[in-house]
Scaffold this motif. Sequence first.
Motif, mmCIF file in Angstrom:
data_model
loop_
_atom_site.group_PDB
_atom_site.id
_atom_site.type_symbol
_atom_site.label_atom_id
_atom_site.label_comp_id
_atom_site.label_asym_id
_atom_site.label_seq_id
_atom_site.Cartn_x
_atom_site.Cartn_y
_atom_site.Cartn_z
ATOM 1 N N ALA A 2 0.735 -1.040 0.072
ATOM 2 C CA ALA A 2 0.144 -0.123 -0.155
ATOM 3 C C ALA A 2 0.871 1.286 -0.123
ATOM 4 C CB ALA A 2 -0.938 -0.105 1.203
ATOM 5 N N SER A 3 0.353 2.157 -0.705
ATOM 6 C CA SER A 3 1.262 3.518 -0.574
ATOM 7 C C SER A 3 0.179 4.579 -0.332
ATOM 8 C CB SER A 3 1.939 3.772 -1.966
ATOM 9 O OG SER A 3 0.931 3.772 -3.181
ATOM 10 N N ASP A 4 0.533 5.721 0.261
ATOM 11 C CA ASP A 4 -0.049 6.823 0.575
ATOM 12 C C ASP A 4 -0.350 7.680 -0.752
ATOM 13 O OD1 ASP A 4 -1.573 8.900 1.751
ATOM 14 O OD2 ASP A 4 -0.015 9.364 3.214
ATOM 15 N N LEU A 5 -1.633 7.806 -1.222
ATOM 16 C CA LEU A 5 -1.531 8.563 -2.317
ATOM 17 C C LEU A 5 -1.437 9.971 -2.083
ATOM 18 C CD1 LEU A 5 -4.983 6.979 -3.898
ATOM 19 C CD2 LEU A 5 -2.604 6.549 -4.368
ATOM 20 N N ALA A 15 -1.081 29.855 -15.562
ATOM 21 C CA ALA A 15 -0.429 30.892 -16.518
ATOM 22 C C ALA A 15 1.031 31.437 -15.930
ATOM 23 C CB ALA A 15 -1.359 32.022 -16.781
ATOM 24 N N GLY A 16 1.919 31.071 -16.782
ATOM 25 C CA GLY A 16 3.395 31.557 -16.396
ATOM 26 C C GLY A 16 4.442 30.484 -15.712
ATOM 27 N N GLY A 17 3.727 29.347 -15.294
ATOM 28 C CA GLY A 17 4.513 28.301 -14.346
ATOM 29 C C GLY A 17 3.915 27.298 -13.814
ATOM 30 N N SER A 18 4.414 26.693 -13.153
ATOM 31 C CA SER A 18 3.810 25.628 -12.399
ATOM 32 C C SER A 18 4.378 25.356 -11.126
ATOM 33 C CB SER A 18 3.957 24.289 -13.360
ATOM 34 O OG SER A 18 5.393 23.986 -13.489
ATOM 35 N N LEU A 19 3.695 24.508 -10.152
ATOM 36 C CA LEU A 19 3.982 24.351 -8.672
ATOM 37 C C LEU A 19 3.859 22.985 -8.626
ATOM 38 C CD1 LEU A 19 4.343 25.282 -5.832
ATOM 39 C CD2 LEU A 19 1.880 25.540 -5.668
ATOM 40 N N THR A 20 4.791 22.471 -8.129
ATOM 41 C CA THR A 20 4.881 20.991 -7.672
ATOM 42 C C THR A 20 4.841 20.752 -6.215
ATOM 43 O OG1 THR A 20 5.980 20.653 -9.847
ATOM 44 C CG2 THR A 20 6.260 18.727 -8.299
ATOM 45 N N MET A 21 4.094 20.149 -5.862
ATOM 46 C CA MET A 21 3.880 19.677 -4.241
ATOM 47 C C MET A 21 3.224 18.398 -4.213
ATOM 48 S SD MET A 21 0.914 22.423 -3.503
ATOM 49 C CE MET A 21 1.190 22.650 -1.876
ATOM 50 N N THR A 22 3.247 17.888 -2.825
ATOM 51 C CA THR A 22 2.780 16.710 -2.584
ATOM 52 C C THR A 22 1.167 16.804 -2.742
ATOM 53 O OG1 THR A 22 2.453 17.082 -0.184
ATOM 54 C CG2 THR A 22 4.230 15.835 -1.155
ATOM 55 N N VAL A 23 0.293 15.817 -3.103
ATOM 56 C CA VAL A 23 -1.031 15.718 -3.204
ATOM 57 C C VAL A 23 -2.061 16.246 -1.929
ATOM 58 C CG1 VAL A 23 -3.229 14.400 -3.525
ATOM 59 C CG2 VAL A 23 -1.216 14.230 -4.949
ATOM 60 N N GLY A 24 -1.228 15.573 -0.828
ATOM 61 C CA GLY A 24 -1.862 15.903 0.674
ATOM 62 C C GLY A 24 -1.664 17.467 1.166
ATOM 63 N N ASN A 25 -0.507 17.811 0.597
ATOM 64 C CA ASN A 25 -0.608 19.554 0.903
ATOM 65 C C ASN A 25 -1.343 20.252 -0.240
ATOM 66 O OD1 ASN A 25 1.510 19.387 2.864
ATOM 67 N ND2 ASN A 25 3.243 19.433 1.700
ATOM 68 N N ALA A 26 -1.451 20.092 -1.283
ATOM 69 C CA ALA A 26 -2.454 20.590 -2.298
ATOM 70 C C ALA A 26 -3.773 20.711 -1.817
ATOM 71 C CB ALA A 26 -2.226 20.027 -3.746
#
Length: 139
Positions: A2-5, A15-26
Amino acid sequence: MASDLDARETTINYAGGSLTMTVGNAKDLFGEDSNVYGAAGEPKDVSVKGHSRTRVIGGATTNVAAYSYSYIQWPTNGRSNAAGGEPIVMSWTGSEGEWQGRVSGSLWELGTFLQANSPKSVWFHAKGGKGYGPFQKIS
């Protein structure tokens, strides 16, 4: 196994970029039912000038007529084997500390995105850089 989704990384394009973060934080920052993943496309019009083309050096030239076309430009982000973007540290109301993420594009565009979409007050800074925020959507 099992893995934590919520521990997986996700990328939110804007517009102008992207933000990468964990799903839980989002989920915690934007809310479970947020529409930040549904980025809108931007219509683009392209005009190509008429020109001549030579396919083989010393060969005959062909004239290409002018033309134009339209398309929808969807937000994108770069992908490669190396981690892309600038590392940042973020915190928001209720975040229980600081969290790492990565940003492609300029930091002021991330601030603009957070101002338009974050229901919570959020602060961030580039590692070793100056701080930005607070940003919060005003309803």
